[in-house]
Design a protein around this motif. Structure first.
Motif, PDB file in Angstrom:
ATOM      1  N   ASP A  63       0.833  -1.211   0.000  1.00 24.41           N
ATOM      2  CA  ASP A  63       0.000   0.000   0.000  1.00 24.41           C
ATOM      3  C   ASP A  63       0.864   1.257   0.000  1.00 24.41           C
ATOM      4  N   VAL A  64       1.981   1.201   0.711  1.00 25.85           N
ATOM      5  CA  VAL A  64       2.906   2.341   0.709  1.00 25.85           C
ATOM      6  C   VAL A  64       3.436   2.581  -0.697  1.00 25.85           C
ATOM      7  N   CYS A  65       3.844   1.506  -1.358  1.00 22.59           N
ATOM      8  CA  CYS A  65       4.397   1.625  -2.703  1.00 22.59           C
ATOM      9  C   CYS A  65       3.345   2.164  -3.671  1.00 22.59           C
ATOM     10  N   ARG A  66       2.124   1.668  -3.543  1.00 26.18           N
ATOM     11  CA  ARG A  66       1.027   2.131  -4.418  1.00 26.18           C
ATOM     12  C   ARG A  66       0.784   3.631  -4.238  1.00 26.18           C
ATOM     13  N   ALA A  67       0.734   4.070  -2.997  1.00 26.83           N
ATOM     14  CA  ALA A  67       0.491   5.485  -2.723  1.00 26.83           C
ATOM     15  C   ALA A  67       1.665   6.347  -3.179  1.00 26.83           C
ATOM     16  N   ALA A  84       6.380 -16.435  -3.139  1.00 29.94           N
ATOM     17  CA  ALA A  84       5.488 -16.811  -4.225  1.00 29.94           C
ATOM     18  C   ALA A  84       5.642 -15.808  -5.368  1.00 29.94           C
ATOM     19  N   GLU A  85       5.666 -16.312  -6.582  1.00 31.44           N
ATOM     20  CA  GLU A  85       5.865 -15.458  -7.756  1.00 31.44           C
ATOM     21  C   GLU A  85       4.851 -14.329  -7.818  1.00 31.44           C
ATOM     22  N   GLU A  86       3.583 -14.631  -7.544  1.00 27.30           N
ATOM     23  CA  GLU A  86       2.546 -13.605  -7.653  1.00 27.30           C
ATOM     24  C   GLU A  86       2.798 -12.457  -6.679  1.00 27.30           C
ATOM     25  N   ASP A  87       3.266 -12.768  -5.478  1.00 24.92           N
ATOM     26  CA  ASP A  87       3.535 -11.721  -4.497  1.00 24.92           C
ATOM     27  C   ASP A  87       4.682 -10.829  -4.950  1.00 24.92           C
ATOM     28  N   LEU A  88       5.729 -11.451  -5.505  1.00 26.09           N
ATOM     29  CA  LEU A  88       6.868 -10.674  -5.966  1.00 26.09           C
ATOM     30  C   LEU A  88       6.487  -9.798  -7.149  1.00 26.09           C
ATOM     31  N   LEU A  89       5.711 -10.357  -8.073  1.00 27.41           N
ATOM     32  CA  LEU A  89       5.301  -9.591  -9.250  1.00 27.41           C
ATOM     33  C   LEU A  89       4.385  -8.444  -8.872  1.00 27.41           C
ATOM     34  N   LEU A  90       3.561  -8.652  -7.865  1.00 26.11           N
ATOM     35  CA  LEU A  90       2.660  -7.580  -7.440  1.00 26.11           C
ATOM     36  C   LEU A  90       3.456  -6.362  -6.996  1.00 26.11           C
ATOM     37  N   GLY A  91       4.512  -6.586  -6.230  1.00 23.51           N
ATOM     38  CA  GLY A  91       5.331  -5.464  -5.796  1.00 23.51           C
ATOM     39  C   GLY A  91       5.940  -4.717  -6.968  1.00 23.51           C
ATOM     40  N   LEU A  92       6.421  -5.451  -7.982  1.00 22.82           N
ATOM     41  CA  LEU A  92       6.985  -4.804  -9.167  1.00 22.82           C
ATOM     42  C   LEU A  92       5.899  -4.110  -9.975  1.00 22.82           C
ATOM     43  N   ASP A  93       4.720  -4.707 -10.039  1.00 20.94           N
ATOM     44  CA  ASP A  93       3.586  -4.076 -10.727  1.00 20.94           C
ATOM     45  C   ASP A  93       3.259  -2.723 -10.115  1.00 20.94           C
ATOM     46  N   LEU A  94       3.385  -2.630  -8.806  1.00 18.57           N
ATOM     47  CA  LEU A  94       3.041  -1.389  -8.113  1.00 18.57           C
ATOM     48  C   LEU A  94       4.141  -0.338  -8.231  1.00 18.57           C
ATOM     49  N   GLY A  95       5.272  -0.721  -8.825  1.00 17.79           N
ATOM     50  CA  GLY A  95       6.309   0.270  -9.077  1.00 17.79           C
ATOM     51  C   GLY A  95       7.598   0.102  -8.307  1.00 17.79           C
ATOM     52  N   ALA A  96       7.741  -0.988  -7.534  1.00 21.22           N
ATOM     53  CA  ALA A  96       9.019  -1.218  -6.857  1.00 21.22           C
ATOM     54  C   ALA A  96      10.117  -1.406  -7.901  1.00 21.22           C
TER      55      ALA A  96
END
Length: 249
Positions: A63-67, A84-96
């Motif tokens: 949520d911090v990254c998204r904001a 898990a791959e999905e968790d890692l990809l989610l962080g990159l999707d949000l802009g990490a």
């Protein structure tokens, strides 16, 4: 290279260890222990980089990254115990910009921070040298040229990607990787070559950066991501973008 680094980690021992190693590197470090404090500290600035744990109280790292991404290009290195791959990809999707999975070596943390700071788009402090410019694309990938590879279209001028006529949302890193591959469909690029096009040769960045972008892109452009026909792996070498209308198996 001195920078202002914010470390957001709710485990006091982990936070102190990160602070110790980063300060030894010459950085100025501020430690916070919850997500809301991390967001406030990043907004308050001036910060050069945020080391952000995913699992934190009050407000989690995602949520911090998204904001933060809605209002800032501050580099973010995520720390996560999730593998898990999905968790890692989610962080990159949000802009990490990069991630480390726990447990990690403090020396690797320092190296990743160093690499991200070198890739930054602005000086780290008054008088600090600007980072080197990204390598140019091959001649076929002139910035204004619309690229096509089968059912994929990449428009660098508009920063748009379509697959089968539908728009595809890409992070800057994903777009850059796709642009390089689409400039020469069918050509095999090694991971090292793709890393060079993404953000310059740096021995502290691993090939995992490329692999993660590829996994993410397959979810977006492949009809069946687990059976890719467009963005293909050439085992033992690297990746290529298929030339045909549907790709090759």
């Amino acid at each position: 290279m001195c920078a202002h680094v914010v470390v957001a980690e709710d485990d006091p021992k982990q936070a102190d260890l990160a602070r110790l190693y980063l300060e030894r590197e010459g950085h100025r470090v501020v430690v916070v222990h919850d997500g809301r404090a991390a967001l406030e500290q990043a907004r308050r600035g001036p910060a050069d980089l945020l080391v952000l744990d995913v699992m934190m109280p009050v407000m989690d790292g995602l949520d911090v990254c998204r904001a933060l991404r809605a209002e800032s290009a501050l580099p973010v290195l995520m720390l996560t115990a999730r593998t898990a791959e999905e968790d890692l990809l989610l962080g990159l999707d949000l802009g990490a910009d990069d991630y480390l999975t726990k447990p990690y070596s403090p020396r690797e943390l320092v190296a990743r921070v160093r690499a991200l700071l070198r890739r930054g788009s602005r000086p780290l402090a008054p008088g600090a040298p600007a980072p080197p410019a990204a390598p140019t694309l091959p001649p076929a990938a002139a910035p204004s040229a619309v690229l096509t590879a089968g059912a994929l279209t990449i428009d660098p001028l508009r920063h748009e990607v379509t697959a089968d006529g539908r728009p595809v949302s890409c992070t800057p890193g994903e777009f850059r990787l796709l642009q390089v591959l689409a400039a020469q469909p069918g050509r095999v690029f090694t991971r090292a070559q793709l890393l060079e096009h993404l953000h310059g040769i740096d021995r502290y960045i691993t090939t995992r950066t490329v692999d993660t972008h590829v996994m993410n892109l397959r979810r977006k452009i492949e009809p069946q991501p687990r059976r890719p026909t467009r963005l293909l792996t050439v085992y033992g070498i690297g990746y290529k973008l298929a030339e045909g209308p549907r790709g090759a198996s």
